[in-house]
Structure formats: C-alpha cells, structure tokens
Design a protein around this motif. Sequence first.
Motif, PDB file in Angstrom:
ATOM      1  N   ASP A 159      25.223  23.582  33.924  1.00 45.36           N
ATOM      2  CA  ASP A 159      24.533  24.029  35.133  1.00 45.36           C
ATOM      3  C   ASP A 159      23.128  24.465  34.763  1.00 45.36           C
ATOM      4  O   ASP A 159      22.849  24.815  33.608  1.00 45.36           O
ATOM      5  CB  ASP A 159      25.297  25.201  35.778  1.00 45.36           C
ATOM      6  N   HIS A 205      26.999  30.861  38.530  1.00 46.20           N
ATOM      7  CA  HIS A 205      25.624  30.351  38.497  1.00 46.20           C
ATOM      8  C   HIS A 205      24.628  31.490  38.263  1.00 46.20           C
ATOM      9  O   HIS A 205      24.763  32.576  38.815  1.00 46.20           O
ATOM     10  CB  HIS A 205      25.312  29.650  39.824  1.00 46.20           C
ATOM     11  N   SER A 249      33.767  28.299  37.878  1.00 50.58           N
ATOM     12  CA  SER A 249      33.310  27.924  39.212  1.00 50.58           C
ATOM     13  C   SER A 249      31.806  28.143  39.352  1.00 50.58           C
ATOM     14  O   SER A 249      31.147  28.712  38.474  1.00 50.58           O
ATOM     15  CB  SER A 249      34.042  28.752  40.272  1.00 50.58           C
ATOM     16  N   SER A 250      31.287  27.746  40.484  1.00 47.26           N
ATOM     17  CA  SER A 250      29.859  27.931  40.769  1.00 47.26           C
ATOM     18  C   SER A 250      29.498  29.400  40.970  1.00 47.26           C
ATOM     19  O   SER A 250      28.315  29.747  41.030  1.00 47.26           O
ATOM     20  CB  SER A 250      29.466  27.125  42.015  1.00 47.26           C
TER      21      SER A 250
END
Length: 576
Positions: free
Chosen positions: A34, A60, A56-57
């Motif tokens: 990412d 981020h 998971s995102s």
Amino acid sequence: MCGIAGAISFSAGQGSEDAVRKMNARQKLRGPDDEGLNLFGHAALGQRRLSIIDLSSDGHQPMSLGGLHITFNGEIYNFEEIKKELVLRGHAFKTKTDTEVILAAYKEWGKESFSRLRGMFALALYDSEKEELILARDRYGIKPLYYAKIGEGLVFASTVAAIKESGLVEPNEDEEAKIGFLLFGSVPLPKTTFKEIRAVRAGHYLSFSKNGTEEVKYYDSLAPFLNKISPTKKEAVSRLRELLEESVRLHLISDAPLGVFLSGGIDSSVLAILAAGQRKEPLDTLSIDFKEQKFSEKRYREGVVAQIKSRHKEYLVGKEDFGAEKENILAAMDQPTIDGVNTYFVSRAAKEAGLKVVLSGLGSDEIFMGYHYFGRAALFRFLQKLPLAFKWPLKIFSRRNGWAKLIYLYRGRGLMNFYLSLRGLFSPAEIAEILKINESSVWDYVAKLEDSLPAKLASLHPADALSWLEVNFYMANQLLKDTDFMSMRHSIEARVPFLDHVLVEYLSSLPVSLKLSSRPKELLISAMEEELPREVWDRPKMGFTFPMAEWLGVGRWAKAWAQIISATFYKKNEKP
C-alpha cells in the motif's frame, strides 16, 4: 514493517508533496502492499506499507486522530495491553492496528508515551495545532530513521537514499564517515556518508517546530548496568526463561505468514524451540546451507527440526550465487557495511518460502557475552591502563602482521581505544594509507568518539563496558542497519526477540560473574538445557558465518570486502 517519509516547511516553494512522492517511490520495496501520502498544513507525510498486523485497509497510513497525524514503521508488541488501559481512560478505537494505539497513547501521555512502547519503531508524528513534528526511534535503533534540515524545514525517511532522492537536499560526502567505516566496517551513527543527513539516535525523539530543533533522550541503555541486582544463578535462570518465553510470544504476533531463521546455532535454535512450543500449527523454519561443507551447520539444526517437527526448507548457496547477486547486494546497501550478505540470502529464501516475517537471533551475542573476546576484556583493559613505560611491547607487536590493533591499547587509555583493539577493522596507519590522509586525522576522530561516550561507562567491569559498546556500536551501526535494508530488499520483516528491552535490561543488571563463564552463554544454555539438543551447544562457536574468504579468493576477507564496498559505494554516490 514499512518505509516512511515526509517533509515539513514553514516557507513557501519547497515542494514537499512532490518530494515525498519521490521518496515513497524510492522505498517501494519496503512496503509493496500500500502507499499513502497526505498533506497536513505545513507537513507532508508518506508511507509504503508492508501489511503485517490488520491486513485490511484500516491499516492505511498516514493515519490521523483529531489534529495528530502519524506515519509509522515497526511493530508494537504490547499494543493490546496499552489499548486496554486507554479504553478504561475513555478512548475508542476504529481499527485493530498498533498504529492507532500509538496515536491515542500520544494524545493521552504526550512524548512520555514512547517509554510505554514495547517493540521496534521509527515514527513521525505531526501535531497540526502545535505545528510540531516529532521523529522518534526505538530504544536500540532496530528501525532506521534519518533526517536533514532544509532551510526553514526538515525532510525525513527510513533510508538515506530516499532523502537524497527527494531533491530537497544537496548532499556532500562526510570525510569522517569514511574514516568511521574503515574503523568499524560501518558508519557510526548518527553520522551518515553525507554531512547533511543524520540519523535520529536510538532511544531519542527529535522535535521540530518554528521554535527550532530539539533532540531528547527518553531511554538510557546504560542505567541497567549501573543498577546491579544479585540473584542466585538458579533465580537468574528461572527469570531468564520467563522473559525469553514472553518475548518470543510477543514477537509471534502477526496476521501475515511468519517463520524462524534456523542456522543450527544456539540462538536460532532457542527461538525455534520456544516459538514451536507456543504455536498450535507447525512452525515454518528455513536455513541457508553452503556448497563449501566446512561452513555447513546442517547436522546441528537437523536435530532441532526433528524435535519441533517444523515445516523446514533449506536453500543451498555457493560462490556462483554470490557472484550472481553481488551487484544486487551492493545496490541494497543504504549505507556501506562489510556485513549483511547473510541477511540478504536468508531474506531472499524467506521471500521464496512465502513468508513475510522472520524471527532472527540477532543481539544474543552482545547481551549474553557470546563473542570469544569478552573473555579478553579484563586483560586488555588492564594492559591499556599500564603506565606508558611498561606498554612498549604493545607498540612492537602492533607492527606485526595481524596484530596492528594493539596500537589502540598503546596510544590511549579511553574505552574507545579499548573497544577498537578488540572490534576495530583497520588500524589508523592503514586507514591513513587507504584514504591518503594524515594519520592524525584518524586519531582525532577516535578522540571525538571517545568524547561521545557516557562518563559512567568507565566505572563498569570491562566485560559489561564491552557489552554496552557492542549494543551501541557494532549492533546498532552494523547488524541492525544491515538486517533492515537487506531484509527490506526482499520485502521481509525481520524481528529480533533477544532485543526485547525488558530482557536486555534484566541481563544488563546481572553481575558479570553470572554472564561470563568457561561455557559461552552459560545462562542461555541453562535456561534451555532440557530442550536444547546437546550437539547444538557443546561444540565450538561458528556463528552464522559465510565462506566469504573462499568467495572473494582472499585470506583477510573483511578488509578486502571493505575496500570493494568503499570504492563501489562512493562511486555510486558521485554527482553526475
């Protein structure tokens, strides 16, 4: 494990966003999963993410909490414990990440929160309300963090190469860094090969705002050595076993595939045995073996593999593999070093095995006094303190081939001279000849290093002083740097359970008589004696040694490799 980058400027026109984008691109291998880049007033923060916890995102970055914004590299192993305390204090959480816990902890306790973190970390935290940027690094410098001042601003990243890539810094070579590299085989931090770029020191945080720059020590690695305890050997072994089990348990926290590098030596065998005992599924282990059979430890690790029933993979490496990968190894070096070839190959093996996280035995020799020269420490310190009139044999012997480092004991009474007599690579005369400089320039730099040492270090037993020096020089400047950039070349997170600060502090506080005996690593072996196969510990120490002399075709390989690296690295840094 990630690559972080950022810039802050209180003047217009310095192009922070574009610079951070360039740094992110330069650090892509550190975080292929990412990418993030956000502007927060005067600051731009970026990150390349290698997803390990909460895949998971939600993980981020950069991540924000009110006016606080963070980009973070590392792992906080006690984040669940801190999270529970923060929940009781009224904090709510949206993710399962340790990053969010750091933000909440900083909001609750400010800069004192860094002392609560148990793990490895390098982070940048921007407070929009105060217009203050904080750069913080873990206690032993496991995770790298570099910065450079730029006019009314500052730029930072996980690598020196990224800062250079930013275009915000016009770097000039640091001549003293060249001396440092030839003294130790690595550049002593906080220096880098460039005058303008420095490292945030281990156990420190740096504050940057309109009011200026301040670097603050939040952790003192010398303190445990000065506060001795006196347990019996039985008590020490029992407590050590508890701490080892706890550290390994914490280092096994991962949502990504994890394994243990198993060389066949004491340290990696201990980690593999403890890790296997705490997992329901079979443990993944991997090893590097050599076509040069005298360097092979295969027969020692086979007993461990059979005992723990691990899913084991072996990778064969020889001279032709080194030749094929030599340029890639040199390219992976963010800073020049004579070490790291071993980590490069084992990280490549981990990548091929489908792992993202590997536990390493790094740090054990430094804290358990495993190197053979710990036994010489008291004698060398005694010789060094003799009146000059009685030290003339040291000067004579230093002129003989292989004894050049004795000149350090003859020339000075300081602990840096003592350390270089045991750990140094080239003598000052040799360095002067290689760099075409006056020998006095080398001695002047050694004196600067001496002045940087804490005054109370001299009060320790020579073996304890050597242990502290090993942790803060050889380990911090070479082993940890090498492990980071060589593992990141293959997008692998390397974890070091022996450097859990609770474990290190306990060992530091023990008397030398418990740590140094006729059997190397007596305490560690005693703590694991029932499970550790006898053939692993009852043999001469090899270490994770590569056949570099055979591969390079020279006898004194370290010095030959150092000169190859020095020439290659500085050529790479030449301005077009």
